[in-house]
Design an enzyme around this catalytic site. Structure first.
Site, PDB file in Angstrom:
ATOM      1  N   TYR A   1     -36.332 -28.277 -27.735  1.00 37.14           N
ATOM      2  CA  TYR A   1     -36.911 -27.980 -26.421  1.00 37.14           C
ATOM      3  C   TYR A   1     -36.363 -26.657 -25.916  1.00 37.14           C
ATOM      4  O   TYR A   1     -35.237 -26.289 -26.207  1.00 37.14           O
ATOM      5  CB  TYR A   1     -36.624 -29.093 -25.396  1.00 37.14           C
ATOM      6  CG  TYR A   1     -35.188 -29.524 -25.316  1.00 37.14           C
ATOM      7  CD1 TYR A   1     -34.677 -30.447 -26.209  1.00 37.14           C
ATOM      8  CD2 TYR A   1     -34.341 -29.013 -24.341  1.00 37.14           C
ATOM      9  CE1 TYR A   1     -33.363 -30.854 -26.148  1.00 37.14           C
ATOM     10  CE2 TYR A   1     -33.019 -29.419 -24.264  1.00 37.14           C
ATOM     11  CZ  TYR A   1     -32.535 -30.338 -25.175  1.00 37.14           C
ATOM     12  OH  TYR A   1     -31.229 -30.729 -25.118  1.00 37.14           O
TER      13      TYR A   1
ATOM     14  N   HIS B   1     -19.385 -28.298 -20.295  1.00 35.42           N
ATOM     15  CA  HIS B   1     -20.548 -28.669 -21.110  1.00 35.42           C
ATOM     16  C   HIS B   1     -20.120 -28.899 -22.569  1.00 35.42           C
ATOM     17  O   HIS B   1     -20.494 -29.897 -23.195  1.00 35.42           O
ATOM     18  CB  HIS B   1     -21.586 -27.544 -21.000  1.00 35.42           C
ATOM     19  CG  HIS B   1     -22.634 -27.558 -22.056  1.00 35.42           C
ATOM     20  ND1 HIS B   1     -23.763 -28.332 -21.963  1.00 35.42           N
ATOM     21  CD2 HIS B   1     -22.717 -26.892 -23.234  1.00 35.42           C
ATOM     22  CE1 HIS B   1     -24.493 -28.137 -23.045  1.00 35.42           C
ATOM     23  NE2 HIS B   1     -23.891 -27.268 -23.830  1.00 35.42           N
TER      24      HIS B   1
HETATM   25  C1  VOV Z   1     -23.971 -31.327 -29.688  1.00 33.63           C
HETATM   26  C2  VOV Z   1     -23.197 -31.007 -28.743  1.00 33.63           C
HETATM   27  C3  VOV Z   1     -23.087 -29.711 -28.006  1.00 33.63           C
HETATM   28  C4  VOV Z   1     -21.973 -28.902 -27.979  1.00 33.63           C
HETATM   29  C5  VOV Z   1     -20.661 -29.145 -28.697  1.00 33.63           C
HETATM   30  C6  VOV Z   1     -22.284 -27.771 -27.157  1.00 33.63           C
HETATM   31  C7  VOV Z   1     -21.384 -26.747 -26.859  1.00 33.63           C
HETATM   32  C8  VOV Z   1     -21.800 -25.574 -26.242  1.00 33.63           C
HETATM   33  C9  VOV Z   1     -20.934 -24.451 -25.992  1.00 33.63           C
HETATM   34  C10 VOV Z   1     -19.443 -24.400 -26.303  1.00 33.63           C
HETATM   35  C11 VOV Z   1     -21.715 -23.450 -25.437  1.00 33.63           C
HETATM   36  C12 VOV Z   1     -21.276 -22.054 -25.010  1.00 33.63           C
HETATM   37  C13 VOV Z   1     -21.606 -21.289 -26.218  1.00 33.63           C
HETATM   38  C14 VOV Z   1     -21.360 -19.873 -26.279  1.00 33.63           C
HETATM   39  O1  VOV Z   1     -22.336 -19.214 -26.529  1.00 33.63           O
HETATM   40  O2  VOV Z   1     -20.251 -19.423 -26.123  1.00 33.63           O
HETATM   41  C15 VOV Z   1     -23.048 -23.959 -25.348  1.00 33.63           C
HETATM   42  C16 VOV Z   1     -24.134 -23.214 -24.872  1.00 33.63           C
HETATM   43  C17 VOV Z   1     -25.325 -23.789 -24.537  1.00 33.63           C
HETATM   44  N1  VOV Z   1     -25.686 -25.116 -24.679  1.00 33.63           N
HETATM   45 FE1  VOV Z   1     -24.600 -26.521 -25.597  1.00 33.63          FE
HETATM   46  N2  VOV Z   1     -23.586 -27.896 -26.693  1.00 33.63           N
HETATM   47  C18 VOV Z   1     -24.101 -29.076 -27.170  1.00 33.63           C
HETATM   48  C19 VOV Z   1     -25.362 -29.634 -26.914  1.00 33.63           C
HETATM   49  C20 VOV Z   1     -26.243 -29.061 -26.003  1.00 33.63           C
HETATM   50  C21 VOV Z   1     -27.396 -29.717 -25.454  1.00 33.63           C
HETATM   51  C22 VOV Z   1     -27.807 -31.155 -25.723  1.00 33.63           C
HETATM   52  C23 VOV Z   1     -28.015 -28.837 -24.613  1.00 33.63           C
HETATM   53  C24 VOV Z   1     -29.255 -29.101 -23.737  1.00 33.63           C
HETATM   54  C25 VOV Z   1     -28.986 -30.028 -22.575  1.00 33.63           C
HETATM   55  C26 VOV Z   1     -28.265 -29.531 -21.362  1.00 33.63           C
HETATM   56  O3  VOV Z   1     -28.098 -30.371 -20.466  1.00 33.63           O
HETATM   57  O4  VOV Z   1     -27.902 -28.368 -21.262  1.00 33.63           O
HETATM   58  C27 VOV Z   1     -27.299 -27.598 -24.665  1.00 33.63           C
HETATM   59  C28 VOV Z   1     -27.659 -26.445 -24.013  1.00 33.63           C
HETATM   60  C29 VOV Z   1     -26.944 -25.271 -24.146  1.00 33.63           C
HETATM   61  C30 VOV Z   1     -27.411 -23.984 -23.684  1.00 33.63           C
HETATM   62  C31 VOV Z   1     -28.770 -23.730 -23.041  1.00 33.63           C
HETATM   63  C32 VOV Z   1     -26.426 -23.056 -23.938  1.00 33.63           C
HETATM   64  C33 VOV Z   1     -26.460 -21.543 -23.629  1.00 33.63           C
HETATM   65  C34 VOV Z   1     -25.891 -21.475 -22.272  1.00 33.63           C
HETATM   66  C35 VOV Z   1     -25.771 -20.247 -21.513  1.00 33.63           C
HETATM   67  O5  VOV Z   1     -26.159 -20.331 -20.339  1.00 33.63           O
HETATM   68  O6  VOV Z   1     -25.275 -19.235 -22.012  1.00 33.63           O
HETATM   69  N3  VOV Z   1     -26.199 -27.782 -25.498  1.00 33.63           N
HETATM   70  N4  VOV Z   1     -23.069 -25.256 -25.821  1.00 33.63           N
END
Ligand code: VOV
Length: 249
Positions: A145, A172
């Site tokens: 998505y 997060h």
């Molecule tokens: C499976 C698990 C999981 C894990 C461990 C995880 C970890 C992390 C880390 C450490 C970072 C920062 C990364 C960086 O680039 O340093 C992110 C970044 C991000 N994520 Fe994530 N995410 C997961 C999972 C995960 C999900 C399930 C979602 C969607 C649901 C939600 O409600 O958002 C998501 C979204 C994002 C997004 C849109 C970004 C970019 C954000 C921004 O605004 O820049 N993500 N995510």
């Protein structure tokens, strides 16, 4: 003024979903169908060679809902390669039956600013390099998505300080870590490339874990306050040797 976070970027991604034209497929002979399948299997073999050489990755999913029948995900070094793949699919005989439904173009990204070590830049370690050029896990299910961060006067992700964004992404990440071994994620950036700002591709053995992680994350401030979601698309992995069975009448 809030500071932009420098990103490190990896492979380009194409999520390409297709409706399958079963009506036309039924109207051709079995011989023609077999030839079309064989030709497409050759195409898949070429993609497998790319993946074995770690020059890209691909996966095909049988979409559960009616948004599409198949979802192809391709990761490649360049956008040229992604366009060539799309063209090769369309030129193949099976391509005549694969009607474009939806697509999403993005690039795998991580921020240089390490949310796990606030204030520090990420090293370009083998771990980071591997995350930027990942071989997709061939797990049973995938969910894709697109997302955006809110830009409302009272909640503007792009106006808050970098330290605050890092803190929220740290929280997060801690939620995400609880799903280690259950959910794998690939985050792609699509600002300037497609309609939303990020693409989220999740892989799981058990699709219930998609519901659990996305629900739990709704309570993280970064999501509660700043996240907007596009349409979700969920599919079951189609192994290359299952293609003929999938298309059998
Ligand atoms: C499976 C698990 C999981 C894990 C461990 C995880 C970890 C992390 C880390 C450490 C970072 C920062 C990364 C960086 O680039 O340093 C992110 C970044 C991000 N994520 Fe994530 N995410 C997961 C999972 C995960 C999900 C399930 C979602 C969607 C649901 C939600 O409600 O958002 C998501 C979204 C994002 C997004 C849109 C970004 C970019 C954000 C921004 O605004 O820049 N993500 N995510």
């Amino acid at each position: 003024m809030a500071e932009a976070v420098v990103t490190v970027d990896g492979w380009s991604a194409l999520h390409d979903t297709r409706q399958f034209d079963w009506t036309s497929w039924k109207s051709i002979s079995e011989d023609e169908r077999n030839k079309a399948i064989q030709e497409f299997e050759e195409l898949i073999k070429q993609w497998e060679t790319v993946e074995e050489n770690k020059e890209g990755s691909h996966s095909i999913f049988k979409v559960v809902g009616n948004k599409a029948d198949l979802m192809f995900i391709f990761l490649r070094e360049t956008m040229d390669e992604l366009e060539e793949i799309k063209r090769a699919i369309n030129k193949s005989v099976l391509g005549d039956f694969l009607i474009p439904a939806y697509s999403y173009v993005s690039i795998i990204e991580m921020t240089m600013h390490d949310p796990m070590k606030a204030g520090e830049d990420r090293e370009l370690s083998p771990y980071v390099k591997e995350r930027l050029r990942p071989i997709m896990p061939k797990w049973e299910h995938a969910c894709f998505y697109p997302m955006a961060r809110r830009r409302e006067p009272e909640a503007n992700w792009f106006a808050i300080e970098k330290e605050e964004r890092t803190k929220l992404l740290y929280e997060h990440g801690m939620t995400g870590r609880k799903y280690a071994g259950k959910v794998k994620e690939i985050i792609t950036g699509s600002i300037g490339l497609d309609e939303w700002e990020w693409g989220v591709t999740l892989f799981a053995h058990d699709p219930l874990q998609f519901k659990k992680i996305v629900y739990e994350m709704r309570f993280d401030e970064v999501t509660t306050k700043y996240a907007e979601f596009g349409d979700f698309i969920m599919g079951n992995y189609l192994a290359p040797d299952e293609l003929a069975d999938y298309l059998a009448l």
